[in-house]
Enzyme design. Structure first.
Site, PDB file in Angstrom:
ATOM      1  CB  ALA A 152       6.125   1.992   4.224  1.00  0.00           C
ATOM      2  CG  HIS A 153       1.125   3.221   1.581  1.00  0.00           C
ATOM      3  ND1 HIS A 153       0.945   3.576   0.268  1.00  0.00           N
ATOM      4  CD2 HIS A 153       1.472   1.915   1.565  1.00  0.00           C
ATOM      5  CE1 HIS A 153       1.172   2.526  -0.505  1.00  0.00           C
ATOM      6  NE2 HIS A 153       1.497   1.500   0.263  1.00  0.00           N
ATOM      7  CG  ASP A 258      11.371 -10.381   1.599  1.00  0.00           C
ATOM      8  OD1 ASP A 258      10.603 -11.110   2.259  1.00  0.00           O
ATOM      9  OD2 ASP A 258      11.442  -9.146   1.789  1.00  0.00           O
ATOM     10  CG  HIS A 260      13.645 -10.182   5.344  1.00  0.00           C
ATOM     11  ND1 HIS A 260      14.447 -10.528   6.409  1.00  0.00           N
ATOM     12  CD2 HIS A 260      14.472 -10.104   4.265  1.00  0.00           C
ATOM     13  CE1 HIS A 260      15.692 -10.658   6.008  1.00  0.00           C
ATOM     14  NE2 HIS A 260      15.744 -10.399   4.714  1.00  0.00           N
ATOM     15  CG  ASP A 283       6.241  -4.334  -1.949  1.00  0.00           C
ATOM     16  OD1 ASP A 283       6.029  -3.292  -2.616  1.00  0.00           O
ATOM     17  OD2 ASP A 283       5.926  -4.446  -0.752  1.00  0.00           O
ATOM     18  CB  ALA A 322       9.582   0.860   4.058  1.00  0.00           C
ATOM     19  N   GLY A 323       8.440  -1.890   1.864  1.00  0.00           N
ATOM     20  CA  GLY A 323       8.818  -2.506   0.605  1.00  0.00           C
ATOM     21  C   GLY A 323       9.957  -3.482   0.822  1.00  0.00           C
TER      22      GLY A 323
END
Length: 401
Positions: A152-153, A258, A260, A283, A322-323
């Site tokens: 996602a950076h 998580d 995911h 994260d 994204a995190g």
């Protein structure tokens, strides 16, 4: 100064040799912000002095109450609707949000941005450290990352490491670890520069092969950033960074549990493959402990729009994660649900991440360690949280002696 005595709990922590322990009917005594004594059974009574607060863990969390050190999250971008590149007020809200989930110490992670922007952000956090208890330091996730594994950076922010730019970032004295792709031009030298500054070089967002990763470890790298994500996979002939990290006892491996980012079966496999070296991290981004919706990742000058649905964050219009919206207490619960023994899961959220960033008095409940403690229900829900012996979340129900 009056002390704090927590008793009548299943105490899960580590012994003086940092080996995980699981003691029935345990207790801990905290004075002046530090643990001064521990034990089991009723032998705590002689340790109590007039004015000390005594807390029966069962009165707070019920039968089977559990006592652990405060959680230590070394990879966390925010929560409660706020990121750590925001104002002092936003940072304070995010830190407090995670404290309610048992995190007594947090390393504030910053996403890739220009060096000027990152220097300003780090300096701002350094100035706030005394105002906002619980901040251990800063983690720079970039900007020295591989374009092809950027996640996602924002690609516009990514650069190869240069000694002068790196020196500017290291000057604050508050950075704990830096994620870097060592295959970039100057990457191995940058790992050495980071390590010599007393900061943990972390390898991530990388296309690195096994040989270059091994060179990075030999140069001082000690962390693998969110293992399996944004890096070459483990292959039976091309072991890549994951295989080398599992094989080399100098490396601690972060994992986002998580459900995911990594399949639960792979999480369990990693714990078995690298016992005592897996660090649970959240994260977390701003949407952690917050509603689904639209969020921004990064500073306003180089930002990424993120959509959160069903608790999963993606770069807007893509399937790129994204995190996360994970909190570290849920990571512990998930790890146990995946089959990880509770003492190992607790160590992965306390002792192991604290040691990975050189904080030997955090993540423990041994004499001389910081008085950070969490009382949990038998179902692993945090009910009361102390930092340096001061209550930061939850309520106590037993009067002072």
């Amino acid at each position: 100064m009056a002390g704090l005595l927590i008793h009548s709990a299943r105490r899960i922590a580590a012994d003086a040799n940092d080996a995980p322990t699981d003691d029935d009917d345990g207790w801990v005594l905290i004075r002046n912000g530090f643990v001064v004594a521990t034990g089991t059974g009723s032998d705590w009574a002689p340790a109590v002095s007039a004015g000390d607060e005594t807390v029966d863990a069962r009165a707070i969390a019920g039968p089977g109450a559990i006592l652990t050190p405060g959680l230590v999250d070394i990879h966390n971008h925010g929560g409660g609707g706020h990121s750590y590149d925001e104002s002092a007020e936003g940072i304070a809200v995010a830190v407090a949000t995670h404290a309610r989930h048992g995190v007594t110490r947090v390393v504030l992670s910053l996403v890739s941005a220009s060096v000027d922007t990152l220097v300003a952000q780090v300096d701002r956090i350094a100035a706030l450290r005394q105002q906002i208890p619980g901040i251990v330091g800063v983690h720079l996730e970039g900007p020295f990352l591989d374009q092809a594994h950027k996640g996602a950076h924002n690609p516009a922010a990514l650069i190869a490491p240069a000694p002068v730019a790196l020196a500017r970032l290291l000057a604050s004295g508050i950075i704990r670890h830096i994620t870097i792709a060592p295959e970039l031009t100057g990457g191995i030298d940058a790992v050495r520069q980071i390590s010599k500054a007393g900061i943990a070089p972390a390898i991530g967002h990388t296309a690195v092969d096994a040989e270059t990763f091994q060179r990075a470890v030999d140069a001082g790298a000690t962390l693998l950033t969110h293992t399996f994500n944004a890096m070459p996979p483990l292959h039976h002939r091309l072991v890549g960074p994951i295989g080398v990290a599992i094989d080399d006892s100098r490396v601690t491996l972060e994992i986002i549990a998580d459900g995911h980012h990594v399949d639960p079966r792979i999480v369990a496999m990693l714990f078995r493959a690298a016992p005592g070296r897996v660090a649970l991290v959240s994260d977390a981004m701003a949407a952690a402990a917050s509603p689904d919706g639209a969020y921004r990742l990064g500073d306003i000058d180089i930002d990424v729009d993120v959509d959160v649905g069903g608790g999963v964050a993606h770069v807007q219009g893509t399937d790129v994660i994204a995190g996360s919206t994970l909190t570290l207490d849920r990571a512990v619960r998930n790890a146990v649900r995946y089959g990880i023994p509770l003492p190992a899961a607790v160590a992965a959220a306390t002792l192991i991440p604290a040691s990975a960033i050189g904080c030997e008095t955090l993540g423990r409940l041994t004499p001389g360690s910081h008085g950070d403690a969490v009382i949990w229900t038998s179902g692993l829900v945090p009910m009361a949280v102390w930092r340096d012996g001061a209550l930061v979340s939850g309520a106590t129900s037993e009067e002072s002696e």
